[in-house]
Write an enzyme that holds these catalytic residues in place. Structure first.
Site, short mmCIF file in Angstrom:
data_model
loop_
_atom_site.label_atom_id
_atom_site.label_comp_id
_atom_site.label_asym_id
_atom_site.label_seq_id
_atom_site.Cartn_x
_atom_site.Cartn_y
_atom_site.Cartn_z
N GLU A 1 19.54 -0.58 1.48
CA GLU A 1 19.11 0.08 2.71
C GLU A 1 20.11 0.31 3.62
O GLU A 1 20.20 1.49 4.23
CB GLU A 1 18.36 -1.00 3.44
CG GLU A 1 17.05 -1.37 2.95
CD GLU A 1 15.80 -0.57 2.93
OE1 GLU A 1 16.13 0.63 3.61
OE2 GLU A 1 14.98 -0.83 2.16
N SER B 1 -22.34 11.29 -21.24
CA SER B 1 -23.31 12.44 -21.29
C SER B 1 -23.26 12.89 -19.75
O SER B 1 -23.76 14.04 -19.51
CB SER B 1 -24.72 11.98 -21.77
OG SER B 1 -24.50 12.20 -23.28
#
Length: 687
Positions: free
Chosen positions: A95, A366
């Site tokens: 950081e 389908s």
């Protein structure tokens, strides 16, 4: 004259003295101004820190539905010497490596990040120091404005003046958000590992140090791979800065970690999957910090319709209540504006937070066929009366180098059938004939235009939905059909404001809708898809529950059951199945249709039934059911069928009666407002 001019010029030494004086005065003025600013900052008190304001999710009616924070804010303050040195080193390495060397701002880091971002043409690297992050988390909203940046700089300078580096680091590690309601390293350590922060080893520390960058994305509970990838980056940074050796890094990365079971929320929550969906948008798409979303007092205005959401949750619960481990997903989008009205990502949020609405590992079966049939209609290579023989067939493709032999469900074959019958009965043989007639690439191209982003494989089995697609994509694609071929990008977040009511984000105004399908083709397909809910259709058993015009398509594989359909107001995808690919039984494979029917009718309970608008370019003619040609008065079985103008039959049936009888194609008539009596009227008229 020349000498006179030269004598009037000021000597170089005089100009140099003036420049030195100007520089000196400017320096003194700048120093004085800086001194005044620093004196002011040192004498000005920091504002009271308040990062515990819940951010709210607001529905379409302006009502607060839920908050983004956990049920309880989990925090326990500890001193710096009560935190593992490994965690401190890991945090600083990833950081703010220069934390102890700068005065709150890392100028070199800012320039380096600027160069990288300019090179990549994107914000791929940040340069905020721990002091800046702390100032932002403690005191500021998430406004992306210059004024907020100036406030952040002011507060950062004040923090650096009033506190030592160790005090700032200690505040940061007790304030930063680690996900699931855990604020500060002690709460995070207890939640993830069940131990105090002082007892964290290198492997545990490098995992925890990576979480604040994205508390959901890098959470080992949610995305272990992301957490491990981030851990590797942190360990590499620690090696680079000389804090550990490569051997220590490898050992820590390969260490098997023992995580605590994640705490489940105990309070009742509304729309939890939708809330997580919004969280992902706000954090990962709009760029808001997760800690700000958790407790920054934001108000997130969304497209959620709570009537539809409750109908969705009730429909899913009613069909899955006696089916352990069976999962479901439902998402419903308003095709007219793209608003995501309802979303249910699973059977039980407390058991599993995985959102199946966005799962891209499920075959639609389908339910994908309408996209293919739409390509056939729009290309005008086929019409509603195009026929194929439904029988066991060995198909040859790829220049006859490959073969494919699909089967119909239950080995039921119907003989010579047209497109309407094929859609209603979900005939696989007809579908494969269709994709070989139209071309798989054309179907794929159309699917992408309609909003399918998952990869589609150009093979004959694509006609049977073998390429995985998420329920969200299916609902978005079918919304195009419902919206007369116009595509609207789905939207869920309309506006975000801070606690003062200032707008931080507003969704772009909807552009003119893109016409991606010919309106007439979308309408003809809609008419054919209505047959799914009529006698002989795969959705017929739930037709009695739907009292309005509706079109849709079922889909079933060994592991997935679908019903995707729409009215003029909602496009809805429902999926049912087991995680880990467990095979569906007959009873489970029939759960999607009743969920769809119950949801659609209850969600639209207050909305009068509406017909699908009839666009220009559509004609209807009476055809002989046996031949597909124009019917005469002598044809014993004739029906009214719809066509794109110019594709309707032109020949009269000659198999019945004594000869041709003049007739003209009839214009499409308006449909009735009620699906049930409209169907009865059609049958009465044809009889």
């Amino acid at each position: 004259m020349h000498k006179l001019v030269r004598s009037q010029r000021k000597p170089p030494r005089s100009r140099l003295l003036r420049l030195m004086k100007y520089t000196l005065y400017s320096g003194l003025f700048g120093a004085a101004f800086l001194g005044i600013v620093l004196l002011y900052l040192s004498q000005t008190s920091l504002p009271p820190a308040d990062s515990a304001k819940n951010s709210q999710l607001i529905d379409l009616n302006g009502q607060a539905v839920t908050v983004f924070s956990s049920s309880e804010r989990n925090r326990k303050y500890v001193d710096l010497d009560e935190i593992s040195p490994w965690l401190i080193k890991a945090t600083l390495a990833v950081e703010d490596r220069k934390f102890y060397d700068h005065y709150g701002f890392d100028i070199k880091g800012m320039l380096r990040a600027l160069l990288v971002n300019l090179k990549e043409m994107d914000k791929v690297q940040g340069a905020s120091t721990l002091s800046q992050q702390l100032a932002r988390n403690l005191y500021l909203s998430h406004e992306r404005t210059w004024s907020r940046k100036l406030k952040e700089a002011k507060l950062t300078a004040q923090l650096e003046m009033k506190y030592s580096k160790d005090e700032i680091l200690n505040m940061y590690l007790n304030e930063i958000y680690y996900g699931r309601g855990a604020y500060g390293i002690e709460a995070a350590s207890q939640m993830y590992f069940g131990k105090s922060a002082k007892d964290l080893d290198l492997a545990e520390s490098s995992i925890l140090a990576g979480i604040p960058k994205g508390p959901t994305y890098y959470s080992p509970y949610n995305h272990m791979k992301n957490a491990k990838d981030r851990q590797k980056i942190i360990l590499a940074a620690m090696v680079e800065t000389g804090l550990i050796t490569q051997e220590q890094a490898d050992e820590a990365y390969n260490q098997l970690l023992s995580f605590q079971s994640p705490q489940q929320r105990t309070r009742t929550e509304e729309a939890p999957y939708f809330r997580d969906y919004i969280r992902n948008i706000v954090v990962h798409e709009l760029g808001f910090e997760e800690s700000m979303l958790e407790h920054g007092g934001l108000r997130i205005y969304t497209t959620l319709d709570m009537d539809a959401q409750r109908a969705a949750e009730a429909a899913v619960a009613s069909e899955l209540q006696n089916s352990p481990d069976l999962e479901a997903a439902l998402v419903s989008i308003d095709p007219r504006n793209g608003y995501v009205k309802a979303l249910v990502g699973g059977a039980n949020y407390r058991v599993s937070q995985y959102n199946h609405v966005f799962a891209t590992t499920r075959q639609p079966g389908s339910s994908f066929k309408p996209i293919m049939y739409l390509a056939a209609l729009e290309s005008k290579k086929m019409t509603a009366v195009s026929t194929f023989n439904s029988q066991p067939t060995l198909f040859h493709y790829d220049d006859n180098r490959k073969t494919y032999s699909p089967k119909n469900y239950g080995d039921k074959y119907l003989g010579e059938i047209d497109m309407r019958k094929a859609i209603a009965a979900s005939d696989n043989i007809y579908a494969v004939n269709t994709i070989l007639t139209v071309g798989a690439e054309q179907v794929i191209q159309l699917g992408k235009k309609m909003g399918i982003t998952s990869p589609l494989e150009p093979v004959p089995s694509l006609a049977l939905g073998t390429s995985p697609i998420s329920p969200f994509e299916m609902a978005a694609a079918f919304s195009v059909i419902s919206n007369q071929g116009r595509k609207v990008t789905p939207v869920a977040v309309l506006k975000i404001t801070n606690e003062e009511g200032h707008t931080l984000y507003k969704a772009p105004q909807m552009k003119e809708q893109e016409q991606v399908i010919e309106p007439a083709a979308a309408y003809v397909l809609t008419q054919l898809m209505e047959s799914v809910f009529e006698i002989g259709g795969t959705g017929n058993r739930v037709s009695a529950e739907i009292k309005r015009p509706v079109a849709g398509k079922t889909g079933t594989t060994s592991t997935d059951a679908w019903l995707v359909g729409f009215t003029p107001e909602l496009s809805t995808a429902v999926w049912v199945g087991y995680d880990k690919g467990k095979t569906l039984g007959t009873a489970e494979s029939r759960r999607a249709a009743p969920i769809f029917a119950k949801f659609m009718e209850n969600a639209l309970e207050k909305v009068p039934p509406k017909i699908f608008p009839i666009p220009d370019g559509v004609v209807s003619v009476y055809i002989d059911s046996a031949t597909g040609k124009l019917a005469t008065a002598d044809c014993p079985d004739k029906k009214l069928e719809v066509f794109l103008q110019g594709t309707e039959p032109t020949e009269f049936c000659t198999e019945h009666g004594e000869g041709e009888q003049p007739a003209e194609p009839l214009p499409v008539k308006d449909k009735s407002e009620s699906h049930s009596w409209w169907s009865d009227l059609k049958r009465w008229w044809m009889d």
